[in-house]
Design a protein around this motif. Structure first.
Motif, PDB file in Angstrom:
ATOM      1  N   VAL A 189       0.846  -1.185   0.000  1.00 41.79           N
ATOM      2  CA  VAL A 189       0.000   0.000   0.000  1.00 41.79           C
ATOM      3  C   VAL A 189       0.888   1.243   0.000  1.00 41.79           C
ATOM      4  CG1 VAL A 189      -1.836   1.240   1.189  1.00 41.79           C
ATOM      5  CG2 VAL A 189      -1.771  -1.265   1.264  1.00 41.79           C
ATOM      6  N   GLY A 190       0.866   1.966  -1.107  1.00 46.32           N
ATOM      7  CA  GLY A 190       1.718   3.146  -1.247  1.00 46.32           C
ATOM      8  C   GLY A 190       2.851   2.889  -2.209  1.00 46.32           C
ATOM      9  N   VAL A 191       3.010   3.755  -3.204  1.00 46.71           N
ATOM     10  CA  VAL A 191       4.046   3.547  -4.226  1.00 46.71           C
ATOM     11  C   VAL A 191       4.963   4.762  -4.319  1.00 46.71           C
ATOM     12  CG1 VAL A 191       2.937   1.777  -5.620  1.00 46.71           C
ATOM     13  CG2 VAL A 191       2.264   4.147  -5.947  1.00 46.71           C
ATOM     14  N   GLY A 192       5.363   5.248  -3.145  1.00 50.36           N
ATOM     15  CA  GLY A 192       6.404   6.260  -3.077  1.00 50.36           C
ATOM     16  C   GLY A 192       7.763   5.588  -3.030  1.00 50.36           C
ATOM     17  N   GLY A 193       8.736   6.288  -2.477  1.00 52.33           N
ATOM     18  CA  GLY A 193      10.091   5.746  -2.433  1.00 52.33           C
ATOM     19  C   GLY A 193      10.200   4.455  -1.658  1.00 52.33           C
ATOM     20  N   VAL A 194       9.519   4.369  -0.509  1.00 60.66           N
ATOM     21  CA  VAL A 194       9.564   3.148   0.291  1.00 60.66           C
ATOM     22  C   VAL A 194       8.792   2.029  -0.401  1.00 60.66           C
ATOM     23  CG1 VAL A 194       8.893   2.090   2.472  1.00 60.66           C
ATOM     24  CG2 VAL A 194       9.924   4.359   2.464  1.00 60.66           C
ATOM     25  N   GLY A 195       7.574   2.322  -0.850  1.00 64.78           N
ATOM     26  CA  GLY A 195       6.764   1.301  -1.496  1.00 64.78           C
ATOM     27  C   GLY A 195       7.422   0.696  -2.718  1.00 64.78           C
ATOM     28  N   LEU A 196       8.036   1.534  -3.545  1.00 63.66           N
ATOM     29  CA  LEU A 196       8.701   1.021  -4.743  1.00 63.66           C
ATOM     30  C   LEU A 196       9.977   0.261  -4.396  1.00 63.66           C
ATOM     31  CD1 LEU A 196       8.152   3.996  -7.213  1.00 63.66           C
ATOM     32  CD2 LEU A 196       6.963   1.797  -7.158  1.00 63.66           C
ATOM     33  N   SER A 197      10.610   0.618  -3.290  1.00 66.24           N
ATOM     34  CA  SER A 197      11.745  -0.177  -2.809  1.00 66.24           C
ATOM     35  C   SER A 197      11.262  -1.542  -2.343  1.00 66.24           C
ATOM     36  CB  SER A 197      12.467   0.550  -1.664  1.00 66.24           C
ATOM     37  OG  SER A 197      13.052   1.753  -2.106  1.00 66.24           O
ATOM     38  N   VAL A 198      10.136  -1.562  -1.628  1.00 62.82           N
ATOM     39  CA  VAL A 198       9.560  -2.820  -1.160  1.00 62.82           C
ATOM     40  C   VAL A 198       9.242  -3.730  -2.334  1.00 62.82           C
ATOM     41  CG1 VAL A 198       7.518  -3.847  -0.078  1.00 62.82           C
ATOM     42  CG2 VAL A 198       8.668  -1.921   1.027  1.00 62.82           C
ATOM     43  N   VAL A 199       8.647  -3.179  -3.379  1.00 60.68           N
ATOM     44  CA  VAL A 199       8.304  -3.984  -4.555  1.00 60.68           C
ATOM     45  C   VAL A 199       9.544  -4.668  -5.125  1.00 60.68           C
ATOM     46  CG1 VAL A 199       7.553  -3.845  -6.969  1.00 60.68           C
ATOM     47  CG2 VAL A 199       6.227  -2.702  -5.188  1.00 60.68           C
ATOM     48  N   ALA A 223       5.711   0.885 -10.640  1.00 61.76           N
ATOM     49  CA  ALA A 223       5.677  -0.325  -9.827  1.00 61.76           C
ATOM     50  C   ALA A 223       5.667  -1.577 -10.693  1.00 61.76           C
ATOM     51  CB  ALA A 223       4.452  -0.316  -8.905  1.00 61.76           C
ATOM     52  N   MET A 224       4.916  -1.547 -11.792  1.00 62.83           N
ATOM     53  CA  MET A 224       4.898  -2.689 -12.709  1.00 62.83           C
ATOM     54  C   MET A 224       6.279  -2.908 -13.324  1.00 62.83           C
ATOM     55  SD  MET A 224       1.921  -4.222 -12.880  1.00 62.83           S
ATOM     56  CE  MET A 224       1.856  -5.022 -14.485  1.00 62.83           C
ATOM     57  N   GLU A 225       6.941  -1.829 -13.673  1.00 63.38           N
ATOM     58  CA  GLU A 225       8.278  -1.930 -14.272  1.00 63.38           C
ATOM     59  C   GLU A 225       9.281  -2.535 -13.289  1.00 63.38           C
ATOM     60  OE1 GLU A 225       9.131   2.088 -15.323  1.00 63.38           O
ATOM     61  OE2 GLU A 225       7.578   2.189 -16.870  1.00 63.38           O
ATOM     62  N   LEU A 226       9.039  -2.327 -11.985  1.00 61.51           N
ATOM     63  CA  LEU A 226       9.992  -2.766 -10.965  1.00 61.51           C
ATOM     64  C   LEU A 226       9.671  -4.130 -10.361  1.00 61.51           C
ATOM     65  CD1 LEU A 226      10.622   0.640  -9.147  1.00 61.51           C
ATOM     66  CD2 LEU A 226      12.062  -0.502 -10.827  1.00 61.51           C
ATOM     67  N   GLY A 227       8.582  -4.753 -10.783  1.00 64.83           N
ATOM     68  CA  GLY A 227       8.337  -6.108 -10.300  1.00 64.83           C
ATOM     69  C   GLY A 227       6.940  -6.422  -9.834  1.00 64.83           C
ATOM     70  N   ALA A 228       6.044  -5.426  -9.745  1.00 61.48           N
ATOM     71  CA  ALA A 228       4.669  -5.718  -9.356  1.00 61.48           C
ATOM     72  C   ALA A 228       4.003  -6.566 -10.441  1.00 61.48           C
ATOM     73  CB  ALA A 228       3.882  -4.429  -9.129  1.00 61.48           C
ATOM     74  N   THR A 229       3.214  -7.538 -10.011  1.00 62.54           N
ATOM     75  CA  THR A 229       2.473  -8.361 -10.964  1.00 62.54           C
ATOM     76  C   THR A 229       1.084  -7.789 -11.235  1.00 62.54           C
ATOM     77  OG1 THR A 229       1.640  -9.755  -9.166  1.00 62.54           O
ATOM     78  CG2 THR A 229       3.670 -10.456 -10.255  1.00 62.54           C
ATOM     79  N   ASP A 230       0.573  -6.995 -10.294  1.00 61.23           N
ATOM     80  CA  ASP A 230      -0.751  -6.388 -10.420  1.00 61.23           C
ATOM     81  C   ASP A 230      -0.700  -5.003  -9.781  1.00 61.23           C
ATOM     82  OD1 ASP A 230      -2.632  -9.013 -10.998  1.00 61.23           O
ATOM     83  OD2 ASP A 230      -1.046  -9.465  -9.546  1.00 61.23           O
ATOM     84  N   VAL A 231      -1.555  -4.105 -10.267  1.00 56.95           N
ATOM     85  CA  VAL A 231      -1.681  -2.790  -9.641  1.00 56.95           C
ATOM     86  C   VAL A 231      -3.160  -2.473  -9.444  1.00 56.95           C
ATOM     87  CG1 VAL A 231       0.491  -1.877 -10.531  1.00 56.95           C
ATOM     88  CG2 VAL A 231      -1.599  -1.567 -11.858  1.00 56.95           C
ATOM     89  N   VAL A 232      -3.437  -1.695  -8.404  1.00 61.64           N
ATOM     90  CA  VAL A 232      -4.799  -1.273  -8.098  1.00 61.64           C
ATOM     91  C   VAL A 232      -4.780   0.223  -7.839  1.00 61.64           C
ATOM     92  CG1 VAL A 232      -6.717  -1.448  -6.464  1.00 61.64           C
ATOM     93  CG2 VAL A 232      -5.435  -3.512  -7.118  1.00 61.64           C
ATOM     94  N   ASN A 233      -5.547   0.964  -8.643  1.00 63.63           N
ATOM     95  CA  ASN A 233      -5.685   2.398  -8.408  1.00 63.63           C
ATOM     96  C   ASN A 233      -6.812   2.595  -7.400  1.00 63.63           C
ATOM     97  OD1 ASN A 233      -6.404   5.205  -8.594  1.00 63.63           O
ATOM     98  ND2 ASN A 233      -5.296   5.305 -10.530  1.00 63.63           N
ATOM     99  N   THR A 234      -6.469   3.023  -6.217  1.00 69.11           N
ATOM    100  CA  THR A 234      -7.434   3.080  -5.119  1.00 69.11           C
ATOM    101  C   THR A 234      -8.463   4.193  -5.291  1.00 69.11           C
ATOM    102  OG1 THR A 234      -5.944   4.475  -3.794  1.00 69.11           O
ATOM    103  CG2 THR A 234      -5.778   2.082  -3.508  1.00 69.11           C
ATOM    104  N   TYR A 327      18.330  -4.390  -6.909  1.00 70.96           N
ATOM    105  CA  TYR A 327      17.648  -3.202  -6.394  1.00 70.96           C
ATOM    106  C   TYR A 327      18.237  -1.998  -7.109  1.00 70.96           C
ATOM    107  CZ  TYR A 327      16.263   0.546  -3.183  1.00 70.96           C
ATOM    108  OH  TYR A 327      15.760   1.714  -2.645  1.00 70.96           O
ATOM    109  N   ASP A 328      17.382  -1.231  -7.769  1.00 72.78           N
ATOM    110  CA  ASP A 328      17.852  -0.075  -8.536  1.00 72.78           C
ATOM    111  C   ASP A 328      17.267   1.200  -7.949  1.00 72.78           C
ATOM    112  OD1 ASP A 328      18.684   1.810 -10.301  1.00 72.78           O
ATOM    113  OD2 ASP A 328      17.894   0.824 -12.103  1.00 72.78           O
ATOM    114  N   PRO A 329      18.004   1.873  -7.061  1.00 71.71           N
ATOM    115  CA  PRO A 329      17.478   3.090  -6.430  1.00 71.71           C
ATOM    116  C   PRO A 329      17.303   4.244  -7.408  1.00 71.71           C
ATOM    117  CG  PRO A 329      19.780   2.740  -5.824  1.00 71.71           C
ATOM    118  CD  PRO A 329      19.349   1.514  -6.562  1.00 71.71           C
ATOM    119  N   THR A 330      17.955   4.197  -8.566  1.00 71.00           N
ATOM    120  CA  THR A 330      17.785   5.292  -9.524  1.00 71.00           C
ATOM    121  C   THR A 330      16.360   5.347 -10.068  1.00 71.00           C
ATOM    122  OG1 THR A 330      18.466   3.977 -11.464  1.00 71.00           O
ATOM    123  CG2 THR A 330      20.199   5.085 -10.216  1.00 71.00           C
ATOM    124  N   LYS A 331      15.629   4.237  -9.986  1.00 72.68           N
ATOM    125  CA  LYS A 331      14.243   4.218 -10.460  1.00 72.68           C
ATOM    126  C   LYS A 331      13.323   5.040  -9.555  1.00 72.68           C
ATOM    127  CE  LYS A 331      15.057   1.423 -13.914  1.00 72.68           C
ATOM    128  NZ  LYS A 331      14.981   1.902 -15.311  1.00 72.68           N
TER     129      LYS A 331
END
Length: 362
Positions: A189-199, A223-234, A327-331
């Motif tokens: 839940v959340g796709v900021g810097g932490v969320g995208l790192s988690v993904v 998020a999809m580019e970094l490894g998410a298999t699904d996304v949900v726009n809340t 892990y690519d922090p530049t993303k």
């Protein structure tokens, strides 16, 4: 020394060039800042939601070069290229000694006071003390404890890894504390810097379906580019219904990285019976979020609070993940700004139009 100083909550930062910085004391290190990531935790300070008393210099995702070391420092030396964690362990308290330095008891007593562990500051302006938030990297120089620092290998660009100090370390700690088993379904839940790192780290850890939830289409695409298999726009669908349909009943694990009442409640509603919820998003310091205890008890849900990772143990591992391409922090970087342009970067982050901006000292 030049620094971006907050003099009053909810007012623009002022870049001044006459801040005085004292030499490092025992166990401390003076860093010539190369770049510092701008995090929403910094914005919480600017807005008074994290009430560090002004005047204060924020900035805790610091990458730079060691300029000077205080008495007894052994982990780094002048000339070393380093990255600083937002957690500054004392290395001596009970939690540090037992391997939980991310929960350092000494550091916890001063992190919202804006001082060093001894209760004093190293910055001053016109004879008055200036506080710092978790390092004070929005300046030409910063002083932090040596245990927060990790030497960066010469083949890794400092600008590339500055955000490891918070986004990377928090994401690593979240996934580590969740004890992900191969193939488990995880909602983020959340796709900021932490969320995208988690993904990214979930993908590296062997998680099964990785479902990213957020409100910005471009961030969900990232998020999809970094490894998410699904996304949900809340904002477009009922997130709980959507996730339960995808997972046939709820996620095995939910990692909450939004840090507000709505996202915390969402996380609790997304998890399956017997599942785990990891809370890593930081709401305002005085936030009170209601929780339906009865449903947690009846459903056997485990709630885990996690505050980052262990700087001396996990940061070297993060650097190795970067080296191996896992892990690519530049993303996470959506812009670079000079110190004089920091208010522009702050505005974009407040509007949700940035993930991580770098404040570069050039």
């Amino acid at each position: 020394m030049k620094a971006a100083v907050l003099f009053k909550y909810n007012e623009p930062l002022k870049v001044v060039d006459n801040v005085t910085i004292s030499p490092p004391k025992a166990g401390e290190v003076k860093i010539k800042v190369v770049t510092t990531g701008l995090c929403h935790s910094d914005v919480n300070v600017f807005e008074g939601k994290t009430p560090v008393p002004p005047p204060v210099v924020a900035g805790h995702e610091i990458a730079g070069i060691v300029e000077e070391v205080g008495e007894g420092v052994t982990r780094v030396k002048p000339g070393d290229r380093v990255v600083s964690a937002f957690i500054h362990p004392c290395g001596k308290c009970r939690n540090c000694a037992s391997g939980k330095e991310n929960l350092c008891e000494t550091f916890s007593q001063v992190r919202l006071k804006g001082t060093m562990p001894d209760g004093t500051t190293r910055l001053s302006l016109d004879g008055k003390e200036v506080r710092t938030f978790l390092g004070g990297g929005f300046a030409e120089y910063a002083i932090v404890g040596e245990n927060a620092l990790t030497v960066v290998p010469p083949d890794i660009d400092l600008e590339k890894i500055a955000v490891l100090g918070c986004a990377g370390l928090t994401g690593y700690g979240a996934v580590n504390s969740a004890r992900i088993e191969p193939g488990e379904t995880v909602a983020v839940v959340g796709v900021g810097g932490v969320g995208l790192s988690v993904v990214q780290m979930l993908k590296a850890s062997g998680a099964g379906r990785i479902i990213a939830l957020g409100t910005k289409k471009w961030k969900l695409q990232r998020a999809m580019e970094l490894g998410a298999t699904d996304v949900v726009n809340t904002e477009e669908v009922d997130p709980v219904k959507a996730v339960k349909e995808i997972t046939n009943g709820g996620a095995d694990v939910v990692i909450e990285a939004g840090g507000n009442e709505k996202t915390v409640q969402m996380a609790l509603d997304l998890v399956r019976i017997g599942g785990r919820v990891v809370l890593v998003g930081l709401p305002p310091a005085n936030a009170m979020i209601p929780v339906r205890i009865a449903s947690i008890v009846r459903n056997g849900v485990t709630i885990i609070g996690n505050y980052g990772g262990r700087p001396r143990v996990d940061m070297p591992r993060l650097l190795e993940m970067v080296r191996l391409g896992k892990y690519d922090p530049t993303k996470l970087i959506t812009g670079k700004y000079r110190l004089e342009e920091i208010n522009e970067a702050v505005k974009l982050l407040q509007q949700g139009e940035a993930i991580r901006s770098l404040i570069v000292m050039k």
